[in-house]
Design a protein around this motif. Structure first.
Motif, mmCIF file in Angstrom:
data_model
loop_
_atom_site.group_PDB
_atom_site.id
_atom_site.type_symbol
_atom_site.label_atom_id
_atom_site.label_comp_id
_atom_site.label_asym_id
_atom_site.label_seq_id
_atom_site.Cartn_x
_atom_site.Cartn_y
_atom_site.Cartn_z
ATOM 1 N N THR A 169 1.061 -1.283 0.050
ATOM 2 C CA THR A 169 0.138 0.058 -0.578
ATOM 3 C C THR A 169 0.964 1.352 0.325
ATOM 4 O O THR A 169 1.915 0.957 0.295
ATOM 5 C CB THR A 169 -0.618 0.472 1.020
ATOM 6 N N ILE A 170 0.715 2.507 -0.868
ATOM 7 C CA ILE A 170 1.444 3.572 -1.523
ATOM 8 C C ILE A 170 1.004 4.779 -0.308
ATOM 9 O O ILE A 170 -0.332 4.643 -0.697
ATOM 10 C CB ILE A 170 1.665 3.857 -2.540
ATOM 11 N N PHE A 171 1.513 5.182 0.367
ATOM 12 C CA PHE A 171 1.258 6.308 1.029
ATOM 13 C C PHE A 171 1.789 7.473 0.508
ATOM 14 O O PHE A 171 3.243 7.968 0.761
ATOM 15 C CB PHE A 171 1.489 6.481 2.723
ATOM 16 N N LEU A 172 1.696 8.812 -0.028
ATOM 17 C CA LEU A 172 1.660 9.951 -0.327
ATOM 18 C C LEU A 172 1.367 11.495 0.300
ATOM 19 O O LEU A 172 0.033 11.176 0.697
ATOM 20 C CB LEU A 172 1.676 10.022 -1.861
ATOM 21 N N VAL A 209 5.995 15.561 -0.454
ATOM 22 C CA VAL A 209 6.831 15.355 0.301
ATOM 23 C C VAL A 209 7.224 13.886 0.394
ATOM 24 O O VAL A 209 8.601 14.141 1.156
ATOM 25 C CB VAL A 209 7.005 16.913 1.119
ATOM 26 N N GLY A 210 6.668 13.713 -0.100
ATOM 27 C CA GLY A 210 6.964 11.904 0.467
ATOM 28 C C GLY A 210 6.571 11.023 0.073
ATOM 29 O O GLY A 210 5.011 11.578 0.179
ATOM 30 N N MET A 211 7.208 9.553 0.545
ATOM 31 C CA MET A 211 6.008 8.392 -0.131
ATOM 32 C C MET A 211 6.403 8.055 0.936
ATOM 33 O O MET A 211 7.710 7.391 1.169
ATOM 34 C CB MET A 211 6.649 8.605 -1.282
ATOM 35 N N GLU A 212 5.793 6.653 0.921
ATOM 36 C CA GLU A 212 6.110 5.607 1.791
ATOM 37 C C GLU A 212 5.483 4.526 1.732
ATOM 38 O O GLU A 212 4.508 4.724 1.307
ATOM 39 C CB GLU A 212 5.482 6.214 3.530
ATOM 40 N N VAL A 213 5.591 3.374 1.458
ATOM 41 C CA VAL A 213 5.002 1.958 1.425
ATOM 42 C C VAL A 213 4.565 1.704 3.232
ATOM 43 O O VAL A 213 5.096 1.487 4.218
ATOM 44 C CB VAL A 213 5.557 0.583 0.905
ATOM 45 N N VAL A 214 2.993 0.997 3.670
ATOM 46 C CA VAL A 214 3.231 1.202 4.609
ATOM 47 C C VAL A 214 1.721 -0.184 4.900
ATOM 48 O O VAL A 214 1.310 -0.966 3.455
ATOM 49 C CB VAL A 214 1.806 2.399 5.091
ATOM 50 N N ILE A 259 4.434 21.416 5.651
ATOM 51 C CA ILE A 259 5.135 20.048 6.122
ATOM 52 C C ILE A 259 6.552 19.632 5.524
ATOM 53 O O ILE A 259 6.295 19.865 4.142
ATOM 54 C CB ILE A 259 3.755 18.456 5.690
ATOM 55 N N VAL A 260 7.436 18.919 5.596
ATOM 56 C CA VAL A 260 8.980 19.003 4.925
ATOM 57 C C VAL A 260 8.921 16.991 4.960
ATOM 58 O O VAL A 260 9.065 17.449 3.604
ATOM 59 C CB VAL A 260 9.723 19.145 6.343
ATOM 60 N N SER A 261 8.634 16.352 5.920
ATOM 61 C CA SER A 261 8.263 15.255 5.061
ATOM 62 C C SER A 261 7.361 14.059 6.155
ATOM 63 O O SER A 261 6.964 14.485 7.118
ATOM 64 C CB SER A 261 10.110 14.360 5.524
ATOM 65 N N SER A 262 7.065 12.922 5.910
ATOM 66 C CA SER A 262 5.764 12.046 6.829
ATOM 67 C C SER A 262 6.926 10.565 6.748
ATOM 68 O O SER A 262 6.623 9.984 5.591
ATOM 69 C CB SER A 262 4.339 12.009 5.706
ATOM 70 N N LEU A 263 6.619 10.192 7.363
ATOM 71 C CA LEU A 263 7.476 8.789 7.322
ATOM 72 C C LEU A 263 6.469 7.638 7.993
ATOM 73 O O LEU A 263 5.892 7.928 8.854
ATOM 74 C CB LEU A 263 8.364 9.018 8.728
ATOM 75 N N SER A 264 6.434 6.527 8.136
ATOM 76 C CA SER A 264 6.002 5.290 8.638
ATOM 77 C C SER A 264 7.090 4.643 9.617
ATOM 78 O O SER A 264 7.820 4.197 8.987
ATOM 79 C CB SER A 264 5.449 4.211 7.386
#
Length: 331
Positions: A169-172, A209-214, A259-264
C-alpha cells in the motif's frame, strides 16, 4: 552506517553509534559541517556491504557500493557525489535505495490468483504526483553512465523511490498538508522508459514531499518546517483509489509551517531530524504524541531564528540493535 547527503551533493558514512538518542525538544547535535548556502538534505541507514541505487531527479539510476562512500566523522563533509558516480552536471540525487544484492532473475510468483515479480519492484514518484512501478530486475545491469529509470516531464522531478512487492500500500504526503493512501496494484507494471500515471490530484501550488510503503499497524509521523511533528494511525487515512485528492494530513499554520516529511513509524522506531544549518537530532518516535489528522503537532526540536527543518529519516528497530550507544538520553 548512517549515510548522509548534503544539498550540495556531498556524501559520507558515519557509524550509527555516533548519534545518540535525545529527548524530545532538545537542541540536537552538530552533524555535517556545511558551507554557506549548503545544508544537510537526507540520510538513511545501511550496512557497508549494501548496494546503493542512486536515483536522480531527471529519472536516471546509478549504482554504488556502500563501502565506496568515505567513512568520516560526524562533522565531516565527505566526498562530492560526482567523485563517486558518473552524474551529469544537470543531475541531482533524488532518492537512494539500498539492496543486499542485485537481482539476477525475472521469476514470477502467484498470490491470491495475482501474478507478481518474484524479485519485487521499484516504485517511483515525482514532485508533481506521477507514479511508476518497474520490476527490480530491470535495474540489475549496471552501466557507468547510469540507465533510464523513468521518463520525467519537463518541469517535474523524481522525488522518491521505494522497493515494493507488488502487493503493498502506497502513502503520499504533500507540502500543504494533504495525504493519500492507495493500493500498489492500482499502478500497473511498466518498462524503464515509461512515464508513469497520475498518483494524486494536487492543489495549484502543492507538491509531493513524502512517499511511504505502509501496512495496517503503522503510524504516520509528519514533521514541519518549524520543528513540529505528530504521529497519526495509518487507519485514519481511508483507503482511496489512485489519483484522488486525498485527505487532510496536518493542519498547517504560521505556527508549525508546511510539511517537510511524512514517515511510516512503529512504537519501536527512532527518527533523525536534520536542519538546514546542519544539526541532527535523534528521537524515540514513541515519545511523540499520537494525534488526529487535523492537529498541528508538538515541538520536536528547538530551532534558531534562521534555521528550519530540512528532512527526517527513520531508524528501524533492527538498525538500532547494532548501535552500541544504547540510546543515551541527552536533556
Amino acid at each position: 552506517m548512517v549515510i548522509t547527503l548534503s544539498h550540495s551533493q556531498y556524501l559520507k558514512r558515519t557509524p550509527l553509534s555516533t548519534y545518540r538518542q535525545q529527548a524530545r525538544g532538545g537542541k540536537g547535535r552538530l552533524g555535517m559541517k556545511t558551507r554557506e548556502a549548503d545544508f544537510v538534505e537526507g540520510l538513511f541507514v545501511a550496512s557497508t556491504h549494501s548496494y546503493i541505487l542512486v536515483y536522480t531527479d531527471t529519472g536516471r539510476v546509478h549504482w554504488l557500493k556502500a563501502y565506496e562512500i568515505p567513512d568520516v566523522a560526524a562533522a565531516g563533509r565527505g566526498k562530492h557525489i560526482l567523485n563517486l558516480v558518473n552524474l551529469t552536471q544537470r543531475e541531482k540525487v533524488a532518492s537512494l535505495v539500498t539492496l543486499k544484492e542485485l537481482p539476477d532473475d525475472r521469476k514470477e510468483i502467484e498470490v491470491n490468483g495475482e501474478t507478481y515479480a518474484a524479485e519485487g519492484y521499484v516504485t517511483l514518484v515525482t514532485r508533481k504526483g506521477v507514479i511508476k512501478k518497474t520490476r527490480l530486475a530491470n535495474f540489475s545491469n549496471p552501466m557507468a553512465r547510469g540507465i533510464i529509470a523513468m521518463n520525467v516531464d519537463e518541469g517535474d522531478e523524481l522525488i522518491g523511490a521505494k522497493q515494493t512487492t507488488g502487493q503493498d500500500t502506497i502513502f503520499l504526503a504533500t507540502h500543504e498538508g494533504m495525504a493519500i493512501r492507495f493500493l500498489e496494484s492500482d499502478v500497473r507494471d511498466m518498462g524503464r522508459q515509461a512515464r508513469g500515471v497520475r498518483a494524486m490530484g494536487l492543489g495549484k501550488d502543492d507538491y509531493i514531499v513524502g512517499m511511504e510503503v505502509v501496512g495496517e499497524k503503522e503510524l504516520i509521523l509528519s514533521v514541519t518546517e518549524k520543528g513540529y511533528g505528530k504521529r497519526t494511525p495509518i487507519t485514519q487515512y481511508r483507503l482511496q483509489s489512485r489519483a484522488g485528492k486525498g485527505v487532510i494530513n496536518v493542519k498547517t499554520t504560521a505556527r508549525n509551517g508546511k510539511i517537510v516529511s511524512s514517515l511510516s513509524v512503529t512504537e519501536d522506531s527512532e527518527v533523525m531530524l536534520l536542519t538546514q544549518q546542519g544539526k541532527i537530532a535523534r528521537l524515540d518516535s514513541a515519545k511523540i504524541r499520537a494525534s488526529g489528522r487535523s492537529s498541528q503537532g508538538v515541538r520536536l526540536i528547538n530551532l534558531g531564528e534562521e534555521d528550519q527543518l530540512a528532512a527526517a529519516c527513520l531508524i528501524r528497530a533492527e538498525d538500532s540493535e547494532e548501535d552500541d550507544a544504547q540510546g543515551v538520553l541527552i536533556q
